[in-house]
Design a protein around this motif. Structure first.
Motif, short mmCIF file in Angstrom:
data_model
loop_
_atom_site.label_atom_id
_atom_site.label_comp_id
_atom_site.label_asym_id
_atom_site.label_seq_id
_atom_site.Cartn_x
_atom_site.Cartn_y
_atom_site.Cartn_z
N PHE A 55 44.76 40.61 27.32
CA PHE A 55 45.63 41.11 28.39
C PHE A 55 44.83 41.43 29.65
O PHE A 55 45.29 41.20 30.76
CB PHE A 55 46.37 42.37 27.92
N THR A 56 43.63 41.95 29.48
CA THR A 56 42.81 42.37 30.62
C THR A 56 41.79 41.33 31.04
O THR A 56 41.09 41.52 32.04
CB THR A 56 42.07 43.68 30.30
N LEU A 64 43.90 42.64 37.69
CA LEU A 64 43.25 41.34 37.57
C LEU A 64 42.87 40.90 38.97
O LEU A 64 43.70 40.38 39.72
CB LEU A 64 44.18 40.31 36.92
N GLY A 65 41.62 41.12 39.32
CA GLY A 65 41.20 40.82 40.68
C GLY A 65 41.98 41.67 41.67
O GLY A 65 42.09 42.88 41.52
N PRO A 66 42.59 41.03 42.69
CA PRO A 66 43.32 41.79 43.71
C PRO A 66 44.76 42.13 43.34
O PRO A 66 45.45 42.80 44.09
CB PRO A 66 43.29 40.84 44.91
N VAL A 67 45.23 41.67 42.18
CA VAL A 67 46.64 41.89 41.81
C VAL A 67 46.75 42.64 40.49
O VAL A 67 45.80 42.67 39.69
CB VAL A 67 47.41 40.55 41.70
N THR A 121 38.46 39.70 36.69
CA THR A 121 38.57 41.06 36.20
C THR A 121 37.27 41.85 36.40
O THR A 121 36.20 41.40 36.00
CB THR A 121 38.93 41.08 34.70
N LEU A 122 37.40 43.01 37.03
CA LEU A 122 36.26 43.91 37.20
C LEU A 122 36.47 45.20 36.42
O LEU A 122 35.52 45.88 36.04
CB LEU A 122 36.06 44.23 38.68
N ASP A 123 37.74 45.57 36.19
CA ASP A 123 38.08 46.82 35.53
C ASP A 123 39.04 46.51 34.38
O ASP A 123 40.16 46.04 34.61
CB ASP A 123 38.74 47.77 36.54
#
Length: 205
Positions: A109-110, A77-80, A115-117
């Motif tokens: 959940f994602t 989720l982003g950088p984490v 979110t990018l992935d």
């Protein structure tokens, strides 16, 4: 003779014409795929171009494996990273940012503004390539979710990793506040030599 001249003169493949074109493209694509696969690199074929990580996607696609009941799963989720416990039927129990312990769909959940992935990672047994789950982890997680349990969420001191680790070990006041620590707890509790693979769940159903 060049590619387009071959097409014009009907000399492609074994059949010539459009059918021969299909044979030619298939043969060329197969050669490229085989060469890149043997060199353990990223595969690019086209058109359309598809790029994927052979080392993780090969296992998921070939074996058609998904997380097991009680698997530790995580996404980016982003950088984490965000972790939870898979309880089957495309559901994950996780700790939300509001402190609520909830049953999430794969989508929820994602999903996050950063979110990018949307891929999800899960553990498999390195020796036999089967997914690994700890049933007691799923049972603890599920019970807390249906009992509408909450925690005093803190991104550093009481986060999703600590909750997931608590489901695995039974100790919810543990110090596993980072992904690598909860992964270590899961591996130790499972007693298996673990490899983490990517589950592109949107394309597997």
């Amino acid at each position: 003779m060049g590619f387009w001249n071959s097409l014009k003169n009907g000399g492609l493949g074994k059949s010539g014409g459009l059918k021969g074109l299909g044979e030619e493209l298939f043969e060329r694509g197969a050669k490229v795929s085989k060469t890149v696969y043997e060199n353990k690199k990223y595969m690019v074929t086209g058109p359309p171009k598809m790029i994927f990580d052979l080392e993780s996607q090969r296992k998921v696609k070939k074996l058609c494996i998904t997380p097991s009941y009680g698997s530790l799963v995580y996404c980016q989720l982003g950088p984490v990273e965000h972790t939870g416990i898979y309880i089957g039927d495309r559901r994950i129990v996780d700790l939300g940012g509001n402190g609520q312990i909830r049953i999430s769909t794969l989508k929820s959940f994602t999903s996050h503004i950063s979110t990018l992935d949307e891929d999800i990672w899960f553990p498999i047994n390195r020796s036999n390539q089967t997914s690994i789950g700890i049933a007691s982890s799923a049972e603890r997680a599920y019970q807390m979710a249906i009992n509408n349990s909450k925690r005093d969420y803190n991104i550093l001191l009481d986060n999703c990793h600590q909750f997931s680790s608590g489901c695995i070990s039974g100790d919810f006041e543990n110090a596993d506040n980072f992904l690598w620590t909860v992964k270590h707890t899961f591996e130790k509790s499972s007693g298996k030599d673990i490899e983490w693979v990517k589950w592109n769940w949107k394309n597997n159903f």
